[in-house]
Design an enzyme around this catalytic site. Structure first.
Site, mmCIF file in Angstrom:
data_model
loop_
_atom_site.group_PDB
_atom_site.id
_atom_site.type_symbol
_atom_site.label_atom_id
_atom_site.label_comp_id
_atom_site.label_asym_id
_atom_site.label_seq_id
_atom_site.Cartn_x
_atom_site.Cartn_y
_atom_site.Cartn_z
ATOM 1 N N LYS A 267 0.898 -1.207 -0.048
ATOM 2 C CA LYS A 267 0.175 -0.035 -0.095
ATOM 3 C C LYS A 267 0.967 1.414 -0.261
ATOM 4 C CE LYS A 267 -3.742 -2.704 1.971
ATOM 5 N NZ LYS A 267 -4.892 -2.813 2.676
ATOM 6 N N GLU B 151 -10.937 -10.547 -1.928
ATOM 7 C CA GLU B 151 -10.829 -9.991 -0.811
ATOM 8 C C GLU B 151 -11.997 -9.354 -0.255
ATOM 9 O OE1 GLU B 151 -6.483 -8.581 -0.402
ATOM 10 O OE2 GLU B 151 -7.504 -7.158 -1.645
ATOM 11 N N SER C 126 -6.673 -9.807 6.148
ATOM 12 C CA SER C 126 -6.218 -9.843 7.636
ATOM 13 C C SER C 126 -5.282 -11.156 7.665
ATOM 14 C CB SER C 126 -7.163 -9.806 8.498
ATOM 15 O OG SER C 126 -7.562 -8.581 8.590
HETATM 16 P P1 PGA Z 1 -4.471 -6.661 5.135
HETATM 17 O O1 PGA Z 1 -4.786 -6.016 3.480
HETATM 18 O O2 PGA Z 1 -3.707 -7.786 5.018
HETATM 19 O O3 PGA Z 1 -3.957 -5.652 5.689
HETATM 20 O O4 PGA Z 1 -5.989 -6.999 5.588
HETATM 21 C C1 PGA Z 1 -4.926 -6.740 2.173
HETATM 22 C C2 PGA Z 1 -5.025 -6.287 1.155
HETATM 23 O O5 PGA Z 1 -5.409 -5.005 1.235
HETATM 24 O O6 PGA Z 1 -4.525 -6.633 0.137
#
Ligand code: PGA
Length: 254
Positions: A10, A173, A218
């Site tokens: 990100k 997701e 997560s």
């Molecule tokens: P997260 O994000 O593992 O922090 O939940 C997953 C993603 O946004 O691809």
């Protein structure tokens, strides 16, 4: 089919931090058995340059590949603030992430635009991870199948006829599980992944069986192994837990 373990950094890490993490991960993964796994890191565009420097010009000296989190689907032009695939590819990256819920939500990327991006990337020979997933509201309104069907049918509407099957992976997701610490339970994941496989079969017929379907939301070192064992889970897309090399390494080797 190798399991795909993908990191999504990100908008985190400045270039020197990215370099330190990548070096740490390189060291950790050098003793890992990666015969059945493929590892890719999706990082901010500016950090792709740090990765290129790490590779000293040859992307294959790293035990993982890397890719962009975004691009604009045009060769070049007056698109202030955007990066082209040619720019991404010049850093040695040959992967891109498309359709992440944060791009859909905050940058208003709709299925039609995402279809255009996917077509553009595949035509350029990039490997892609195309993200889909329902919001909590949609899940509670029993719209899971409808949402996944629309996202896949509209998002994959412009697939080049002769695209290479290994260059398209789907990441399921559930939006409510991203960055919240709430993981979908195993039955939910199994159900959603079998739906995705079924919908894919309607769109790309026999290629559906060879298309990797990743779970994201997560994923952490302590749940990755059990998630990766669920039927139709061919990999994971990891956000928060991929930011630390040791934590991500644990997921890769789990
Ligand atoms: P997260 O994000 O593992 O922090 O939940 C997953 C993603 O946004 O691809």
């Amino acid at each position: 089919m190798k399991k795909l373990i993908a990191a999504n950094w990100k908008m985190y890490k400045v270039p020197h931090e990215a370099r330190i993490e990548a070096e740490g991960l390189k060291t950790l993964l050098s003793s890992a058995d990666l015969a059945e796994k493929e590892v890719v890191l999706f990082v901010p565009a500016i950090n792709l340059i740090s990765f290129a420097a790490l590779c000293h010009g040859g992307a294959f000296s790293l035990p993982f590949t890397y890719g962009g989190q975004n691009f604009y689907p045009a060769e070049e032009g007056a698109f202030t603030g955007e990066n082209s695939l040619n720019m991404i590819s010049a850093t040695g990256a040959n992967w891109v992430l498309i359709g992440h819920s944060e791009r859909r939500m905050y940058f208003h990327e709709d299925n039609a635009f995402l279809a255009q991006k996917l077509e553009f990337a595949l035509n350029k020979g990039f490997s892609t991870v195309f993200c889909i997933g329902e919001s909590l509201e949609e899940r509670e309104a029993n719209k899971l199948e409808e949402v996944l069907t629309n996202q896949l049918k509209e998002g994959l509407a412009k697939l080049p006829k002769d695209y290479e099957v290994e260059k398209l992976s789907i990441a399921y997701e559930p939006v409510w599980a991203i960055g919240t610490g709430k993981v979908a339970n195993e039955a939910d994941i199994e159900h959603a992944h079998s739906l995705v496989r079924k919908i894919l079969a309607e769109i790309i017929q026999q290629k559906a069986e060879e298309t990797r379907i990743l779970y994201g939301g997560s994923v952490k070192p302590d749940n990755a192994a059990s998630i990766l064992k669920i039927k139709n889970v061919d990999g994971v897309l990891v956000g928060g837990a991929s930011l630390d090399a040791e934590s991500f390494n644990k997921i890769v080797i789990s």
